[in-house]
Design an enzyme around this catalytic site. Structure first.
Site, PDB file in Angstrom:
ATOM      1  N   HIS A  93      -6.906  -5.274  -9.052  1.00  0.00           N
ATOM      2  CA  HIS A  93      -6.003  -6.419  -9.049  1.00  0.00           C
ATOM      3  C   HIS A  93      -5.208  -6.469 -10.350  1.00  0.00           C
ATOM      4  CE1 HIS A  93      -8.657  -8.562  -5.856  1.00  0.00           C
ATOM      5  NE2 HIS A  93      -7.683  -7.877  -5.300  1.00  0.00           N
ATOM      6  N   GLU A 105      -5.860  -8.796 -13.329  1.00  0.00           N
ATOM      7  CA  GLU A 105      -7.212  -8.648 -13.861  1.00  0.00           C
ATOM      8  C   GLU A 105      -7.290  -7.415 -14.770  1.00  0.00           C
ATOM      9  OE1 GLU A 105      -9.662  -8.696 -10.345  1.00  0.00           O
ATOM     10  OE2 GLU A 105      -8.872 -10.649  -9.720  1.00  0.00           O
ATOM     11  N   HIS A 165     -13.715  -6.800 -11.698  1.00  0.00           N
ATOM     12  CA  HIS A 165     -12.683  -7.799 -11.443  1.00  0.00           C
ATOM     13  C   HIS A 165     -12.851  -8.939 -12.450  1.00  0.00           C
ATOM     14  CE1 HIS A 165     -11.271  -6.346  -7.413  1.00  0.00           C
ATOM     15  NE2 HIS A 165     -12.444  -5.715  -7.466  1.00  0.00           N
ATOM     16  N   GLU A 215     -17.474  -9.881 -11.545  1.00  0.00           N
ATOM     17  CA  GLU A 215     -16.367 -10.784 -11.883  1.00  0.00           C
ATOM     18  C   GLU A 215     -16.533 -11.187 -13.345  1.00  0.00           C
ATOM     19  OE1 GLU A 215     -13.873 -11.496 -10.041  1.00  0.00           O
ATOM     20  OE2 GLU A 215     -14.485 -11.063  -7.976  1.00  0.00           O
TER      21      GLU A 215
END
Length: 388
Positions: free
Chosen positions: A141, A144, A292, A353
């Site tokens: 992404h 990110e 991420h 994350e």
């Protein structure tokens, strides 16, 4: 290094790369931000004078070529880090950092696993001679992108520890090196990252992306951009529940190319996801980590598929980082890289994350994020080493 001429008024990650070179050349003392101001121009003029160039204060191809060894870290003492962790990243910066790491640590293997929409290399770094293979990737992404320097710094710290005969996170680097083979793709989405950090700020691709974003006016542009430059969300492009993901995302209104959540016309339609997919098929990875942001969470299973040892590894990663263990919510429970890897191989796969806040996370958070995650990164290698 090919880019537009940089001059007063320019902004973006390529200006930050320029400033990094000037800092390492001893000509600039301010942070390597993305603003070409009067102080930047003065430093460029100084550098041009010292190198026999026309001192016009504009950084074109020749100026950048002479600055390249500084940006790469080749003119620094061996004790100084090559990987910058306090600035925005771009594809061009990544290329130079990888070249600098390869020059200092010749045992690193740097290769391309495929091409992006704009024809950029999707780079992979290999370290270790062991047969127990592990794969870490980052920046599927675009906003990110802070996960790219996260993995690059780990590679540098690991390589330095191995070369010096030292440990990383209390584990002898030599043992990890001999038992495992780590592969790292730090920038899966180079075009999208450049869009977010301002390294792509004009031209056909920029105009097209801006047009896609106009169909989703509630998502900030370019800061809210997660997709590749074609408007396809790369982590919704893998063949694991893709039709389910499509149905859900269409119900949410993501029916066309845009900043995020568009699944594409079919699984693996995006060249970046296809490159990671093909690379994985060519290897025998015991474990994968997909990085991420954000949430300080670890996802460790795919629906009801829970590979052997996954829960135990996830617990160790949680203990090392303070991150919570979570089951992926329904809106993001399909078509991701972790999902496909677990479905295909039945082996441990994790989505981390990193950090907490609103993506793109500010670089001032980097040190904290790295300290939280180094234990996770080492834990993945330890599992591979003990489960051949």
């Amino acid at each position: 290094m090919t880019m537009n001429v940089l001059k007063t008024g320019c902004k973006g990650a390529n200006v930050a790369a320029l400033k990094l070179g000037l800092i390492r050349a001893g000509l600039y003392n301010e942070p390597a931000d993305g603003v070409f101001d009067a102080e930047t121009k003065a430093a460029v003029i100084d550098f041009q004078k010292r190198n026999g160039l026309c001192p016009n204060g504009e950084a074109g191809a020749v100026t950048f070529e002479l600055l390249k060894p500084y940006i790469m870290g080749c003119r620094q003492d061996a004790g100084k880090n090559i990987v910058p962790t306090d600035m925005d990243y771009s594809y061009c910066l990544l290329k130079m950092i990888l070249a600098g790491l390869k020059k200092r640590y010749p045992f690193l293997e740097v290769s391309s696993i495929g091409k992006s929409v704009m024809g950029r290399n999707i780079y992979c770094v290999g370290i270790g001679g062991g047969n127990n293979e592990v794969f870490y990737n980052a920046a599927h992404h675009a906003n990110e992108w802070i996960t790219a320097p996260l993995l690059l710094k780990f590679i540098e710290d690991y390589a330095n520890a191995y070369a010096a005969g030292e440990s990383i996170s209390d584990i002898p680097a030599k043992t990890l090196f001999e038992k495992t083979g780590l592969f790292v793709a730090p920038l899966v989405n180079p075009d999208g990252v450049d869009l977010v950090t301002g390294a792509v700020d004009n031209g056909v691709f920029f105009a097209r992306a801006k047009g896609f974003a106009a169909n989703y006016p509630l998502i900030p542009f370019p800061g809210g951009w997660k997709a590749n430059i074609d408007g396809v969300d790369l982590n919704l492009a893998y063949p694991a529940g893709w039709e389910e993901a499509k149905k859900l995302k269409y119900e949410q209104g993501f029916i066309s190319p845009g900043p995020r959540d568009f699944v594409g016309c079919r699984p693996l339609s995006a060249p970046e996801s296809k490159a990671v997919y093909d690379f994985t098929l060519k290897h025998d990875f015991k474990l994968v980590l997909a990085y991420h942001t954000q949430g300080r969470e670890i996802y460790w299973k795919y629906k009801d598929c829970e590979p052997a040892h996954s829960r135990d590894i996830a617990g160790k990663m949680s203990a090392a980082s303070g991150y919570t263990l979570e089951i992926a919510p329904e809106y993001s429970a399909n078509a991701g890289y972790r999902d496909w890897f677990i479905k295909k191989y039945g082996r441990p796969g994790f989505t981390v994350e990193a950090g907490y806040g609103v993506s793109p996370l500010p670089v001032r958070m980097f040190d904290e994020i790295y300290e939280e995650n180094i234990g996770i990164l080492v834990e993945g290698l330890l599992f591979s080493m003990h489960n051949s």
